[in-house]
Design a protein around this motif. Structure first.
Motif, PDB file in Angstrom:
ATOM      1  N   GLU A 518       0.843  -1.203   0.000  1.00 26.91           N
ATOM      2  CA  GLU A 518       0.000   0.000   0.000  1.00 26.91           C
ATOM      3  C   GLU A 518       0.867   1.237   0.000  1.00 26.91           C
ATOM      4  N   GLU A 519       0.291   2.297  -0.550  1.00 29.54           N
ATOM      5  CA  GLU A 519       1.029   3.548  -0.557  1.00 29.54           C
ATOM      6  C   GLU A 519       0.515   4.433   0.553  1.00 29.54           C
ATOM      7  N   THR A 520       1.430   4.996   1.297  1.00 30.54           N
ATOM      8  CA  THR A 520       1.016   5.827   2.403  1.00 30.54           C
ATOM      9  C   THR A 520       2.116   6.835   2.700  1.00 30.54           C
ATOM     10  N   THR A 521       1.878   7.730   3.625  1.00 32.08           N
ATOM     11  CA  THR A 521       2.931   8.704   3.934  1.00 32.08           C
ATOM     12  C   THR A 521       3.965   8.047   4.837  1.00 32.08           C
ATOM     13  N   VAL A 522       5.135   8.599   4.867  1.00 33.85           N
ATOM     14  CA  VAL A 522       6.206   8.055   5.711  1.00 33.85           C
ATOM     15  C   VAL A 522       5.732   8.016   7.165  1.00 33.85           C
ATOM     16  N   GLU A 523       5.069   9.096   7.577  1.00 33.90           N
ATOM     17  CA  GLU A 523       4.630   9.190   8.973  1.00 33.90           C
ATOM     18  C   GLU A 523       3.644   8.073   9.298  1.00 33.90           C
ATOM     19  N   ALA A 524       2.664   7.869   8.388  1.00 32.42           N
ATOM     20  CA  ALA A 524       1.653   6.829   8.633  1.00 32.42           C
ATOM     21  C   ALA A 524       2.307   5.451   8.639  1.00 32.42           C
ATOM     22  N   ALA A 525       3.286   5.268   7.754  1.00 35.85           N
ATOM     23  CA  ALA A 525       3.961   3.966   7.690  1.00 35.85           C
ATOM     24  C   ALA A 525       4.682   3.689   8.994  1.00 35.85           C
ATOM     25  N   LYS A 526       5.373   4.696   9.488  1.00 42.69           N
ATOM     26  CA  LYS A 526       6.108   4.516  10.742  1.00 42.69           C
ATOM     27  C   LYS A 526       5.141   4.264  11.886  1.00 42.69           C
ATOM     28  N   ALA A 527       4.025   5.017  11.888  1.00 45.15           N
ATOM     29  CA  ALA A 527       3.038   4.846  12.960  1.00 45.15           C
ATOM     30  C   ALA A 527       2.461   3.439  12.932  1.00 45.15           C
ATOM     31  N   ALA A 528       2.350   2.857  11.729  1.00 44.72           N
ATOM     32  CA  ALA A 528       1.784   1.504  11.615  1.00 44.72           C
ATOM     33  C   ALA A 528       2.842   0.449  11.960  1.00 44.72           C
ATOM     34  N   GLY A 529       4.022   0.906  12.333  1.00 44.73           N
ATOM     35  CA  GLY A 529       5.055  -0.041  12.772  1.00 44.73           C
ATOM     36  C   GLY A 529       5.942  -0.553  11.651  1.00 44.73           C
ATOM     37  N   ALA A 530       5.878   0.102  10.495  1.00 43.26           N
ATOM     38  CA  ALA A 530       6.722  -0.373   9.391  1.00 43.26           C
ATOM     39  C   ALA A 530       8.182  -0.068   9.699  1.00 43.26           C
ATOM     40  N   ILE A 531       9.054  -1.032   9.373  1.00 47.63           N
ATOM     41  CA  ILE A 531      10.476  -0.772   9.498  1.00 47.63           C
ATOM     42  C   ILE A 531      11.007  -0.462   8.105  1.00 47.63           C
ATOM     43  N   GLY A 532      12.248  -0.079   8.025  1.00 47.01           N
ATOM     44  CA  GLY A 532      12.802   0.185   6.695  1.00 47.01           C
ATOM     45  C   GLY A 532      13.814   1.292   6.773  1.00 47.01           C
ATOM     46  N   LEU A 533      14.701   1.218   5.847  1.00 45.77           N
ATOM     47  CA  LEU A 533      15.862   2.084   5.818  1.00 45.77           C
ATOM     48  C   LEU A 533      15.604   3.355   5.068  1.00 45.77           C
ATOM     49  N   PHE A 534      14.513   3.376   4.360  1.00 44.59           N
ATOM     50  CA  PHE A 534      14.449   4.309   3.251  1.00 44.59           C
ATOM     51  C   PHE A 534      14.166   5.748   3.624  1.00 44.59           C
ATOM     52  N   GLY A 535      13.896   5.986   4.900  1.00 46.55           N
ATOM     53  CA  GLY A 535      13.656   7.356   5.331  1.00 46.55           C
ATOM     54  C   GLY A 535      12.600   7.975   4.458  1.00 46.55           C
ATOM     55  N   GLU A 536      12.859   9.199   3.985  1.00 49.18           N
ATOM     56  CA  GLU A 536      11.845   9.833   3.151  1.00 49.18           C
ATOM     57  C   GLU A 536      12.320   9.915   1.731  1.00 49.18           C
ATOM     58  N   LYS A 537      13.061   8.898   1.358  1.00 51.23           N
ATOM     59  CA  LYS A 537      13.696   8.917   0.058  1.00 51.23           C
ATOM     60  C   LYS A 537      12.699   9.177  -1.057  1.00 51.23           C
ATOM     61  N   TYR A 538      11.547   8.591  -0.938  1.00 48.13           N
ATOM     62  CA  TYR A 538      10.597   8.730  -2.033  1.00 48.13           C
ATOM     63  C   TYR A 538       9.656   9.915  -1.851  1.00 48.13           C
ATOM     64  N   GLY A 539      10.051  10.842  -1.003  1.00 49.27           N
ATOM     65  CA  GLY A 539       9.195  11.999  -0.814  1.00 49.27           C
ATOM     66  C   GLY A 539       8.070  11.652   0.131  1.00 49.27           C
ATOM     67  N   GLU A 540       6.952  12.259  -0.097  1.00 52.08           N
ATOM     68  CA  GLU A 540       5.835  12.125   0.844  1.00 52.08           C
ATOM     69  C   GLU A 540       5.300  10.703   0.927  1.00 52.08           C
ATOM     70  N   LEU A 541       5.030  10.133  -0.252  1.00 52.43           N
ATOM     71  CA  LEU A 541       4.405   8.813  -0.257  1.00 52.43           C
ATOM     72  C   LEU A 541       5.440   7.706  -0.343  1.00 52.43           C
ATOM     73  N   VAL A 542       5.218   6.652   0.410  1.00 50.78           N
ATOM     74  CA  VAL A 542       6.111   5.497   0.319  1.00 50.78           C
ATOM     75  C   VAL A 542       5.262   4.243   0.124  1.00 50.78           C
ATOM     76  N   LYS A 543       5.927   3.189  -0.343  1.00 50.05           N
ATOM     77  CA  LYS A 543       5.245   1.911  -0.453  1.00 50.05           C
ATOM     78  C   LYS A 543       5.552   1.100   0.794  1.00 50.05           C
ATOM     79  N   VAL A 544       4.534   0.461   1.336  1.00 43.62           N
ATOM     80  CA  VAL A 544       4.756  -0.409   2.489  1.00 43.62           C
ATOM     81  C   VAL A 544       4.321  -1.822   2.094  1.00 43.62           C
ATOM     82  N   TYR A 545       5.245  -2.768   2.203  1.00 47.50           N
ATOM     83  CA  TYR A 545       4.924  -4.157   1.901  1.00 47.50           C
ATOM     84  C   TYR A 545       4.629  -4.900   3.200  1.00 47.50           C
ATOM     85  N   THR A 546       3.473  -5.543   3.232  1.00 47.79           N
ATOM     86  CA  THR A 546       3.077  -6.294   4.419  1.00 47.79           C
ATOM     87  C   THR A 546       3.009  -7.770   4.064  1.00 47.79           C
TER      88      THR A 546
END
Ligand code: SER
Length: 589
Positions: A518-546
């Motif tokens: 799913e695509e979501t903001t970095v903040e929402a991804a982090k809040a949902a407990g997503a880990i990952g190195l990518f910081g805000e590399k992709y700007g506002e929206l990031v992909k989160v693989y579950t």
């Protein structure tokens, strides 16, 4: 125009034309086993150029850190660099030739102020793989570039990519502006080779995918990839001969002058090597590379040691690398926050390597004495063979000049031609080695690599479960055969821990859980407990693989569809990668 003004003007211009700014990817490619370093802005975008959806959209712009080692031995002349910054804009299946060329034309004439009469362009001449690009030439003409200022060249000049052996590529159109000097003749232009015409921008029409068999297949989406070198354009805009004379290097050279007492280090080959290699090394360490004996670590070690040797030639005494790195950090830290954030690590690694190298040099002096001692005193022709001089260079980092100087003190000569011969032979061997690395082409997104990529996520999660939350990805490298995962952890894993991690990953595979994105903001991804190195590399929206309840990670993909597609997971090796970082190699099936 300063480099900073150039970066800003470029980003703002493309943003005003609907492009989303993405952050520079690290210098070490993620999930690309075939290239040691990111060599162009398109490199981190390969999955998106071949069809993967980019979360930031179809129009992108950035400044990408790049490192090219092909010309490493050339560094020292007034022009070559290993590290450089590349401005780029991309269309991922959105606009194509007309808009790309029009945007380039507008930026060159309106923002950089080039009169259209001062621009010459080249277009692809056509061959069996792809027709002559009269379309691009027609667009340039419609914008007012006279036909006489357009020339057609073949694949060698007007084709870009793939970055490795396979992957996206296509014909390009390149833009040239003239140095302030007379034409070499009536045909003076991009093709004449006199050096008056400087290439400043390249628009690549990435419509092909080169396969392993060497075929050019049409990509599902035609893309645009462009690249403009920050250093080169900055120098040009300021009427300077090279980047070394611009503010990009001014602070570094001022420090070198202070440390060496040499008032004009820009004019010295050694001075330029110290400046260039220290800048590149600082950026490499900021991106997680540590000096070592293989791969990226080896290149970094070479850069640092060459800088140290040249610094001695220049008259710099004592430990100095961190002093120059501090200037790089201060000057680039605002544009590249990761450089500022890694200041402590940069100092630590450079200091350690400098100490280590000093020890090596000491051993070398002993070895030198032994070599001399072996030659009987009554021999008239006192010569140190080229082979031995090269041995001192290769093993102990002795520049030829140092060996010659020490030899002279003892009444010896050095076979310099023999040294050059041994050096050349070694260069050919290492070049062949480097070419091997590039042979496999860019990471293919075959099912195998996608499955291994998914297994990497499961492994990452399992490691955190077994070893603790301090475990974070420090590097990943996937080939079609295996995954390699570097992670922060101080101690060697016990056999029990390894078995436990394997069991957790295999359990997740057995459960055959769906892998969703799913695509979501970095903040929402982090809040949902997503880990990952990518910081805000992709700007506002990031992909989160579950992956079911097993893993949630920020990542660009691609991945398998279900964990069940992965097959049995086996850790083949657990070893130290560098201090505080462990490395696991694992396979599926
Ligand atoms: N990839 C192309 C280059 O490096 C355009 O960005 O020139």
């Amino acid at each position: 125009m300063t480099a900073n003004e150039l970066r800003q003007a470029y980003i703002e211009f493309f943003k005003s034309h609907g492009h989303a700014r993405i952050q520079s990817a690290p210098l070490v490619p993620e999930n690309d086993p075939t290239c040691l370093f990111t060599t162009a802005g398109m490199h981190p975008l390969v999955p998106f150029l071949i069809g993967e959806k980019h979360p930031a959209g179809k129009r992108l712009v950035n400044v990408q850190k790049c490192l090219r080692t092909g010309d490493i031995d050339e560094v020292g002349d007034p022009f070559h660099l290993t590290f450089f910054e590349m401005l780029g804009n991309w269309s991922l299946g959105d606009y194509f030739k007309k808009e790309a060329i029009t945007l380039s034309f507008q930026f060159l004439t309106e923002r950089l102020g080039f009169a259209k009469e001062r621009i010459k362009v080249t277009c692809f001449a056509g061959d069996a793989d792809c027709p002559r690009d009269t379309e691009a030439a027609g667009i340039w003409m419609s914008l007012g570039i006279p036909e006489a200022n357009i020339c057609y060249l073949g694949k060698k000049d007007n084709w870009w990519g793939p970055a490795g052996q396979t992957g996206p590529c296509g014909p390009d159109t390149e833009m040239f502006v003239p140095l302030d000097r007379a034409d070499c003749g009536s045909e003076c232009g991009p093709a004449c080779g006199c050096g008056k015409w400087v290439e400043i921008w390249n628009d690549v029409f990435m419509q092909y995918n080169k396969t392993a068999e060497g075929k050019y297949e049409l990509l599902a989406q035609p893309n645009v990839d462009t690249g403009m070198g920050v250093e080169r354009v900055t120098a040009f805009m300021q009427g300077k001969r090279s980047a070394y004379e611009t503010e990009l290097f001014a602070g570094i050279f001022a420090k070198i002058a202070e440390l060496s007492g040499n008032a004009d280090p820009i004019a010295s080959r050694s001075g330029r090597i110290v400046a260039e290699h220290m800048r590149a090394s600082t950026f490499l360490i900021a991106d997680g590379v540590k000096p070592g004996n293989v791969d990226q670590g080896y290149v970094l070690r070479r850069l640092i040691r060459r800088a140290i040797r040249e610094a001695r030639q220049l008259g710099i005494q004592g430990m100095f690398t961190t002093k120059i790195a501090d200037v790089v950090i201060a000057e680039y830290g605002t544009v590249y926050p990761e450089v500022a954030a890694s200041a402590a690590v940069i100092r630590e690694e450079l200091g350690r390597e400098e100490e280590k190298f000093a020890e090596t040099l000491e051993h070398g002096i002993k070895e030198f004495a032994r070599l001399i001692g072996r030659i009987p005193p009554h021999i008239a022709n006192k010569v140190i063979s080229g082979k031995n001089a090269f041995f001192l260079y290769e093993t102990y980092g002795f520049p030829l000049e140092l060996t010659t100087e020490m030899a002279k003190e003892q009444g010896f000569k050095v076979d310099e031609a023999g040294f050059q011969e041994a050096y050349k032979k070694h260069q050919e061997l290492s070049r062949a080695g480097a070419e091997q690395k590039f042979k496999g082409g860019l990471a293919d997104s075959s099912e195998k690599t996608a499955a291994l990529h998914s297994a990497t996520h499961l492994l990452h999660a399992a490691l955190r479960q077994v070893l603790g939350g301090h475990v974070a990805q420090a590097g990943s490298n996937i080939t079609a055969e295996r995954l390699r995962f570097d992670f922060s952890h101080g101690d060697k894993m016990t056999p029990e821990q390894i078995a436990q991690v394997e069991a957790i990953v295999n359990e997740a595979i057995k459960k055959d859980m769906p892998i969703t994105c799913e695509e979501t903001t970095v903040e929402a991804a982090k809040a949902a407990g997503a880990i990952g190195l990518f910081g805000e590399k992709y700007g506002e929206l990031v992909k989160v693989y579950t992956m079911g309840d097993a893993s949630k990670e920020i990542c660009g993909g691609p991945h398998a569809e279900r964990t069940g597609q992965l097959g049995p997971f086996k850790i083949q090796k657990e070893e130290s990668s560098s201090r505080g970082v462990r490395r696991i190699k694992a396979v599926l099936g």
